[in-house]
Design a protein around this motif. Sequence first.
Motif, short mmCIF file in Angstrom:
data_model
loop_
_atom_site.label_atom_id
_atom_site.label_comp_id
_atom_site.label_asym_id
_atom_site.label_seq_id
_atom_site.Cartn_x
_atom_site.Cartn_y
_atom_site.Cartn_z
N LEU A 131 0.84 -1.20 0.00
CA LEU A 131 0.00 0.00 0.00
C LEU A 131 0.87 1.25 0.00
O LEU A 131 0.63 2.19 -0.78
CB LEU A 131 -0.93 0.00 1.21
CG LEU A 131 -1.88 1.21 1.32
CD1 LEU A 131 -2.78 1.29 0.09
CD2 LEU A 131 -2.71 1.13 2.60
N LEU A 132 1.89 1.27 0.83
CA LEU A 132 2.83 2.40 0.85
C LEU A 132 3.46 2.58 -0.52
O LEU A 132 3.51 3.70 -1.05
CB LEU A 132 3.89 2.16 1.92
CG LEU A 132 4.97 3.24 2.15
CD1 LEU A 132 5.53 3.10 3.58
CD2 LEU A 132 6.11 3.15 1.16
N PHE A 133 3.92 1.49 -1.08
CA PHE A 133 4.62 1.54 -2.37
C PHE A 133 3.71 2.05 -3.48
O PHE A 133 4.11 2.91 -4.29
CB PHE A 133 5.13 0.13 -2.70
CG PHE A 133 6.12 0.08 -3.83
CD1 PHE A 133 7.45 0.37 -3.63
CD2 PHE A 133 5.70 -0.28 -5.11
CE1 PHE A 133 8.37 0.31 -4.68
CE2 PHE A 133 6.60 -0.33 -6.16
CZ PHE A 133 7.94 -0.04 -5.94
N GLN A 134 2.46 1.57 -3.50
CA GLN A 134 1.55 1.99 -4.56
C GLN A 134 1.11 3.44 -4.39
O GLN A 134 1.02 4.18 -5.37
CB GLN A 134 0.31 1.08 -4.57
CG GLN A 134 0.54 -0.25 -5.28
CD GLN A 134 -0.77 -0.95 -5.58
OE1 GLN A 134 -1.58 -1.18 -4.67
NE2 GLN A 134 -0.98 -1.31 -6.83
N VAL A 135 0.82 3.85 -3.16
CA VAL A 135 0.36 5.22 -2.93
C VAL A 135 1.42 6.22 -3.36
O VAL A 135 1.12 7.22 -4.03
CB VAL A 135 -0.02 5.43 -1.45
CG1 VAL A 135 -0.17 6.90 -1.14
CG2 VAL A 135 -1.33 4.70 -1.13
N VAL A 136 2.68 5.97 -3.01
CA VAL A 136 3.75 6.89 -3.40
C VAL A 136 3.86 6.99 -4.91
O VAL A 136 3.93 8.09 -5.48
CB VAL A 136 5.11 6.45 -2.79
CG1 VAL A 136 6.26 7.24 -3.39
CG2 VAL A 136 5.09 6.63 -1.28
#
Length: 234
Positions: free
Chosen positions: A42-47
Amino acid sequence: MKRDHSPVLPGDGATDYARYMRLETLLDLQRRPEQVVHRDELLFQVVHQAAELWLKLATAELTEAAARLDADDPAAAVPLLDRATLGIRLVTDQLEMFRHLAPEDFQAMQPALGNGSGAESPGWRHVQSASRRLGRAFADHLTRQRIDLSALRARNPTEPLHRLAEAMVEWDERVALWRVRHYQVAIRIGGHGVAGTAGSPANVLVRLIDHRFFPELWRLRRNAAAATADVAAS
Protein backbone atom coordinates in the motif's frame (compact mmCIF):
# COMPACT_ATOMS: atom_id res chain seq x y z
CA MET A 1 -32.43 27.42 7.47
CA LYS A 2 -30.55 24.16 7.17
CA ARG A 3 -28.54 23.87 3.99
CA ASP A 4 -29.27 20.91 1.75
CA HIS A 5 -26.07 18.91 1.18
CA SER A 6 -27.66 16.30 -1.05
CA PRO A 7 -25.44 15.52 -4.04
CA VAL A 8 -26.39 17.08 -7.36
CA LEU A 9 -23.49 15.87 -9.49
CA PRO A 10 -23.76 12.66 -11.52
CA GLY A 11 -21.66 9.66 -10.58
CA ASP A 12 -20.99 7.31 -7.70
CA GLY A 13 -20.66 8.46 -4.11
CA ALA A 14 -22.82 9.72 -1.27
CA THR A 15 -21.58 13.32 -1.59
CA ASP A 16 -20.69 15.72 -4.37
CA TYR A 17 -17.12 15.76 -3.00
CA ALA A 18 -16.89 12.00 -3.47
CA ARG A 19 -18.46 12.22 -6.90
CA TYR A 20 -16.30 15.08 -8.16
CA MET A 21 -13.10 13.49 -6.83
CA ARG A 22 -14.23 10.06 -8.05
CA LEU A 23 -13.18 8.68 -4.69
CA GLU A 24 -14.71 5.24 -5.13
CA THR A 25 -12.55 4.70 -8.21
CA LEU A 26 -9.49 6.40 -6.73
CA LEU A 27 -9.48 4.43 -3.49
CA ASP A 28 -10.11 1.19 -5.33
CA LEU A 29 -6.93 1.53 -7.42
CA GLN A 30 -4.72 -0.11 -4.80
CA ARG A 31 -4.43 -3.85 -4.35
CA ARG A 32 -7.00 -5.31 -2.00
CA PRO A 33 -6.02 -6.98 1.28
CA GLU A 34 -6.61 -10.45 -0.12
CA GLN A 35 -4.28 -9.68 -3.05
CA VAL A 36 -1.25 -8.32 -1.24
CA VAL A 37 1.83 -10.38 -0.49
CA HIS A 38 3.21 -7.75 1.91
CA ARG A 39 1.45 -4.99 3.84
CA ASP A 40 3.88 -2.32 2.54
CA GLU A 41 2.50 -2.71 -0.96
CA LEU A 42 0.00 0.00 0.00
CA LEU A 43 2.83 2.40 0.85
CA PHE A 44 4.62 1.54 -2.37
CA GLN A 45 1.55 1.99 -4.56
CA VAL A 46 0.36 5.22 -2.93
CA VAL A 47 3.75 6.89 -3.40
CA HIS A 48 4.01 5.88 -7.04
CA GLN A 49 0.38 6.57 -7.91
CA ALA A 50 0.60 10.01 -6.31
CA ALA A 51 3.80 10.64 -8.29
CA GLU A 52 1.99 9.82 -11.53
CA LEU A 53 -0.71 12.36 -10.66
CA TRP A 54 1.84 15.11 -9.91
CA LEU A 55 3.66 14.28 -13.14
CA LYS A 56 0.37 14.52 -15.01
CA LEU A 57 -0.15 18.00 -13.58
CA ALA A 58 3.44 19.01 -14.33
CA THR A 59 3.02 17.87 -17.93
CA ALA A 60 -0.15 19.93 -18.28
CA GLU A 61 1.60 23.04 -16.92
CA LEU A 62 4.63 22.56 -19.19
CA THR A 63 2.38 22.07 -22.20
CA GLU A 64 0.45 25.25 -21.44
CA ALA A 65 3.70 27.17 -20.84
CA ALA A 66 4.89 26.12 -24.30
CA ALA A 67 1.59 27.28 -25.77
CA ARG A 68 2.01 30.68 -24.11
CA LEU A 69 5.48 30.94 -25.62
CA ASP A 70 4.05 30.06 -29.02
CA ALA A 71 1.82 33.09 -28.50
CA ASP A 72 4.92 35.18 -27.61
CA ASP A 73 3.79 35.63 -24.00
CA PRO A 74 6.75 34.55 -21.83
CA ALA A 75 5.34 36.36 -18.79
CA ALA A 76 2.37 34.00 -18.74
CA ALA A 77 4.65 30.97 -19.09
CA VAL A 78 6.68 31.72 -15.94
CA PRO A 79 4.05 30.90 -13.26
CA LEU A 80 3.02 27.78 -15.17
CA LEU A 81 6.59 26.52 -15.12
CA ASP A 82 6.86 27.42 -11.44
CA ARG A 83 3.83 25.24 -10.75
CA ALA A 84 5.32 22.34 -12.68
CA THR A 85 8.54 22.71 -10.70
CA LEU A 86 6.66 22.63 -7.40
CA GLY A 87 4.99 19.42 -8.56
CA ILE A 88 8.42 17.83 -9.06
CA ARG A 89 9.49 19.00 -5.60
CA LEU A 90 6.47 17.24 -4.12
CA VAL A 91 7.24 14.07 -6.09
CA THR A 92 10.74 14.21 -4.61
CA ASP A 93 9.58 14.91 -1.06
CA GLN A 94 7.22 11.95 -0.95
CA LEU A 95 10.15 9.59 -1.60
CA GLU A 96 10.90 10.13 2.10
CA MET A 97 8.17 7.57 2.78
CA PHE A 98 10.58 4.91 1.57
CA ARG A 99 12.68 5.50 4.67
CA HIS A 100 10.04 3.32 6.30
CA LEU A 101 10.52 0.48 3.80
CA ALA A 102 13.28 -1.96 4.71
CA PRO A 103 15.19 -3.81 1.95
CA GLU A 104 13.91 -7.18 3.14
CA ASP A 105 10.31 -5.92 3.00
CA PHE A 106 10.83 -4.63 -0.53
CA GLN A 107 12.26 -7.98 -1.57
CA ALA A 108 9.26 -9.73 -0.01
CA MET A 109 6.84 -7.72 -2.15
CA GLN A 110 8.95 -8.05 -5.31
CA PRO A 111 6.86 -10.94 -6.77
CA ALA A 112 3.81 -8.66 -6.79
CA LEU A 113 5.66 -6.13 -8.96
CA GLY A 114 6.43 -8.57 -11.76
CA ASN A 115 8.94 -7.03 -14.15
CA GLY A 116 7.67 -3.52 -13.49
CA SER A 117 10.16 -0.65 -13.29
CA GLY A 118 9.96 3.08 -12.64
CA ALA A 119 11.63 3.53 -16.03
CA GLU A 120 8.27 2.52 -17.55
CA SER A 121 6.47 5.47 -15.92
CA PRO A 122 4.15 7.14 -18.47
CA GLY A 123 4.23 10.29 -16.36
CA TRP A 124 8.00 10.52 -16.73
CA ARG A 125 7.81 9.95 -20.49
CA HIS A 126 5.19 12.68 -20.82
CA VAL A 127 7.29 15.08 -18.73
CA GLN A 128 10.26 14.42 -20.98
CA SER A 129 8.20 15.08 -24.11
CA ALA A 130 6.65 18.26 -22.67
CA SER A 131 10.06 19.55 -21.55
CA ARG A 132 11.49 19.10 -25.04
CA ARG A 133 8.41 20.84 -26.44
CA LEU A 134 9.02 23.78 -24.09
CA GLY A 135 12.65 23.97 -25.18
CA ARG A 136 11.64 24.18 -28.83
CA ALA A 137 9.03 26.84 -28.07
CA PHE A 138 11.65 28.89 -26.21
CA ALA A 139 14.10 28.69 -29.11
CA ASP A 140 11.40 29.59 -31.62
CA HIS A 141 10.35 32.57 -29.51
CA LEU A 142 13.93 33.87 -29.43
CA THR A 143 14.13 33.52 -33.20
CA ARG A 144 10.88 35.39 -33.80
CA GLN A 145 11.94 38.17 -31.43
CA ARG A 146 15.45 38.30 -32.97
CA ILE A 147 17.04 37.78 -29.56
CA ASP A 148 20.44 36.12 -29.36
CA LEU A 149 20.66 33.61 -26.54
CA SER A 150 24.16 34.76 -25.62
CA ALA A 151 22.78 38.22 -24.81
CA LEU A 152 20.06 36.92 -22.54
CA ARG A 153 22.12 37.19 -19.34
CA ALA A 154 22.70 40.88 -20.02
CA ARG A 155 18.99 41.65 -20.05
CA ASN A 156 17.13 43.10 -17.09
CA PRO A 157 16.55 40.21 -14.63
CA THR A 158 13.00 41.43 -14.05
CA GLU A 159 12.09 40.99 -17.71
CA PRO A 160 9.73 38.06 -18.40
CA LEU A 161 12.13 36.31 -20.78
CA HIS A 162 14.99 36.44 -18.27
CA ARG A 163 12.69 35.15 -15.52
CA LEU A 164 11.49 32.36 -17.79
CA ALA A 165 15.07 31.28 -18.56
CA GLU A 166 15.77 31.15 -14.81
CA ALA A 167 12.59 29.14 -14.26
CA MET A 168 13.67 26.67 -16.95
CA VAL A 169 17.03 26.19 -15.22
CA GLU A 170 15.20 25.69 -11.92
CA TRP A 171 12.97 23.06 -13.56
CA ASP A 172 16.01 21.22 -14.90
CA GLU A 173 17.68 21.30 -11.50
CA ARG A 174 14.61 20.05 -9.64
CA VAL A 175 14.19 17.16 -12.08
CA ALA A 176 17.87 16.24 -11.56
CA LEU A 177 17.44 16.36 -7.77
CA TRP A 178 14.43 14.07 -8.06
CA ARG A 179 16.48 11.59 -10.07
CA VAL A 180 19.32 11.77 -7.52
CA ARG A 181 16.88 11.00 -4.72
CA HIS A 182 15.36 8.20 -6.77
CA TYR A 183 18.80 6.73 -7.34
CA GLN A 184 19.54 6.85 -3.61
CA VAL A 185 16.27 5.12 -2.81
CA ALA A 186 16.99 2.41 -5.40
CA ILE A 187 20.35 1.72 -3.76
CA ARG A 188 18.99 1.89 -0.25
CA ILE A 189 15.96 -0.39 -0.54
CA GLY A 190 16.00 -1.87 -4.02
CA GLY A 191 19.05 -4.03 -3.75
CA HIS A 192 20.49 -2.48 -6.93
CA GLY A 193 24.21 -2.44 -7.38
CA VAL A 194 25.72 1.04 -7.37
CA ALA A 195 26.31 2.80 -10.68
CA GLY A 196 28.97 1.05 -12.70
CA THR A 197 27.89 -2.42 -11.61
CA ALA A 198 27.24 -4.51 -14.72
CA GLY A 199 23.54 -4.94 -15.36
CA SER A 200 22.45 -2.71 -12.50
CA PRO A 201 19.29 -0.63 -13.11
CA ALA A 202 21.12 2.13 -11.23
CA ASN A 203 23.16 2.77 -14.38
CA VAL A 204 20.02 4.02 -16.13
CA LEU A 205 19.19 6.31 -13.20
CA VAL A 206 22.66 7.86 -13.23
CA ARG A 207 22.37 8.69 -16.93
CA LEU A 208 19.07 10.44 -16.20
CA ILE A 209 20.68 12.44 -13.37
CA ASP A 210 23.23 13.92 -15.79
CA HIS A 211 20.64 14.76 -18.43
CA ARG A 212 19.55 18.37 -18.96
CA PHE A 213 16.52 19.42 -21.00
CA PHE A 214 17.94 22.90 -21.63
CA PRO A 215 21.73 22.46 -21.94
CA GLU A 216 22.12 25.75 -23.81
CA LEU A 217 20.91 27.67 -20.75
CA TRP A 218 23.39 25.85 -18.52
CA ARG A 219 26.20 26.65 -20.97
CA LEU A 220 25.13 30.28 -20.90
CA ARG A 221 25.43 30.35 -17.12
CA ARG A 222 28.82 28.62 -17.17
CA ASN A 223 30.13 31.04 -19.78
CA ALA A 224 28.89 34.02 -17.78
CA ALA A 225 30.55 32.67 -14.64
CA ALA A 226 33.81 32.06 -16.50
CA ALA A 227 33.77 35.57 -17.95
CA THR A 228 33.19 37.05 -14.50
CA ALA A 229 36.06 35.01 -13.10
CA ASP A 230 38.35 36.19 -15.91
CA VAL A 231 37.50 39.83 -15.22
CA ALA A 232 38.13 39.37 -11.50
CA ALA A 233 41.50 37.72 -12.21
CA SER A 234 42.70 40.42 -14.62
